[in-house]
Scaffold this active site. Structure first.
Site, short mmCIF file in Angstrom:
data_model
loop_
_atom_site.label_atom_id
_atom_site.label_comp_id
_atom_site.label_asym_id
_atom_site.label_seq_id
_atom_site.Cartn_x
_atom_site.Cartn_y
_atom_site.Cartn_z
N ILE A 1 46.82 -14.66 -41.58
CA ILE A 1 45.85 -14.09 -40.65
C ILE A 1 45.67 -12.64 -41.10
O ILE A 1 46.54 -11.80 -40.89
CB ILE A 1 46.34 -14.16 -39.20
CG1 ILE A 1 46.52 -15.62 -38.77
CG2 ILE A 1 45.37 -13.46 -38.26
CD1 ILE A 1 47.00 -15.80 -37.35
N PRO A 2 44.55 -12.33 -41.77
CA PRO A 2 44.45 -11.09 -42.56
C PRO A 2 44.13 -9.83 -41.75
O PRO A 2 43.04 -9.25 -41.89
CB PRO A 2 43.32 -11.42 -43.54
CG PRO A 2 42.43 -12.34 -42.76
CD PRO A 2 43.36 -13.18 -41.91
N CYS A 3 45.09 -9.37 -40.97
CA CYS A 3 44.87 -8.13 -40.22
C CYS A 3 44.81 -6.92 -41.15
O CYS A 3 44.38 -5.84 -40.73
CB CYS A 3 45.93 -7.95 -39.14
SG CYS A 3 47.63 -8.09 -39.71
N HIS A 4 45.19 -7.10 -42.42
CA HIS A 4 45.10 -6.00 -43.39
C HIS A 4 43.65 -5.72 -43.77
O HIS A 4 43.37 -4.71 -44.43
CB HIS A 4 45.92 -6.32 -44.64
CG HIS A 4 45.49 -7.55 -45.37
ND1 HIS A 4 45.87 -8.82 -44.99
CD2 HIS A 4 44.69 -7.71 -46.47
CE1 HIS A 4 45.34 -9.71 -45.81
NE2 HIS A 4 44.61 -9.06 -46.72
N ARG A 5 42.72 -6.57 -43.34
CA ARG A 5 41.30 -6.36 -43.67
C ARG A 5 40.55 -5.60 -42.58
O ARG A 5 39.32 -5.57 -42.57
CB ARG A 5 40.62 -7.72 -43.92
CG ARG A 5 41.17 -8.45 -45.14
CD ARG A 5 40.58 -9.84 -45.31
NE ARG A 5 41.30 -10.57 -46.36
CZ ARG A 5 41.28 -11.89 -46.49
NH1 ARG A 5 40.58 -12.63 -45.63
NH2 ARG A 5 41.95 -12.47 -47.46
#
Length: 279
Positions: free
Chosen positions: A240-244
């Protein structure tokens, strides 16, 4: 002392002492000598949450205390001042992302398999249930998986056991990000958190969104602060790409597992995107 803070302190004490009667907003406002409108605005500014939400937090904490003593849901609802078990259920789902029964159960009967792996961004802890991946996080050598994994399921059985699901997760870290891979997830979250996490999954690799963008995407354009909180509560790193997600100023910003790691992940994805366009 600041007179505004005096009022807030007085209101908080009143809520703590009288939460079992579930006081209305106008009652608390009158206690500190303010209109409901001005009290709501002042309290939210100082406490960061509304008086209603603060009352809900106090009620849930007391309910958890009673549930640990094996009180019935009806008894807990009554002693917390709630109108019934339905109110208790809704309160727990919204605040704790689980039902009162699930909290009381503590994950008894649930088996969580976990293992460690190496990724381009450091050591990772991977955990899964029979439903899918329930946790991935970057971990330091001195961190204990039991401490991390039992936060929500203290009674779950933990088995150090690497399986095919874990192998797929590690392959995802190494894969060309243009290749779509499907991994089943076992998510636990409030309805709002699940909306935010779903929106995160829709951000293409190598691209970024702001918290405001996400808020608009889920139909709550003014809730960018709440969106930021939900992004920070994501417990399935990278997948779940919260780094984006970045700040509206364009700054990369904080990241649960370190801003340097966030920059590295986004940089690698952006480079892969650029190479794909040149081919």
């Amino acid at each position: 002392m600041n007179p505004d803070y005096d009022r807030i302190e007085k209101a908080i004490n009143y809520l703590r002492e009288n939460f079992k009667s579930q006081p209305r907003l106008d009652e608390v406002a009158a206690h500190v000598g303010l209109s409901s409108y001005h009290f709501q605005k002042m309290f939210t500014k100082w406490a960061g949450v509304s008086p209603k939400k603060f009352l809900q937090f106090i009620s849930v904490e007391y309910s958890k205390h009673l549930l640990k003593k094996n009180r019935t849901l009806f008894d807990v609802s009554h002693k917390t001042g709630l109108s019934g078990t339905g109110r208790l259920h809704d309160l727990f789902v919204n605040i704790e992302a689980m039902t009162p029964g699930e909290y009381k159960n503590g994950g008894a009967g649930l088996t969580i398999h976990y293992s460690f792996g190496e990724t381009p961004y450091g050591k990772v802890l991977i955990a899964s249930t029979e439903k899918g991946v329930c946790h991935t996080s970057f971990i330091e050598d001195d961190e204990l998986p039991e401490t991390i994994l039992t936060q929500h399921f203290p009674k779950a059985e933990l088995l150090r056991d690497r399986n095919e699901v874990h192998d797929k997760v590690l392959q995802l870290f190494q894969a060309n990000l243009q290749e779509k891979k499907s991994i089943q997830l076992h998510l636990k979250g409030t309805p709002f958190q699940l909306k935010v996490w779903k929106a995160l999954l829709e951000i293409p690799a190598g691209e970024v969104k702001t918290y405001g963008n996400l808020a608009e995407n889920i139909g709550h354009p003014k809730a960018y602060r709440a969106v930021g909180t939900a992004v920070g509560q994501n417990s399935i790193a990278f997948i779940i790409p919260c780094h984006r997600v970045i700040a509206s100023t364009g700054v990369i910003g904080n990241y649960r597992w370190g801003s340097d790691r966030k920059t590295a992940m986004f940089g690698r994805e952006a480079a892969q995107n650029k190479n794909a366009r040149l081919q």
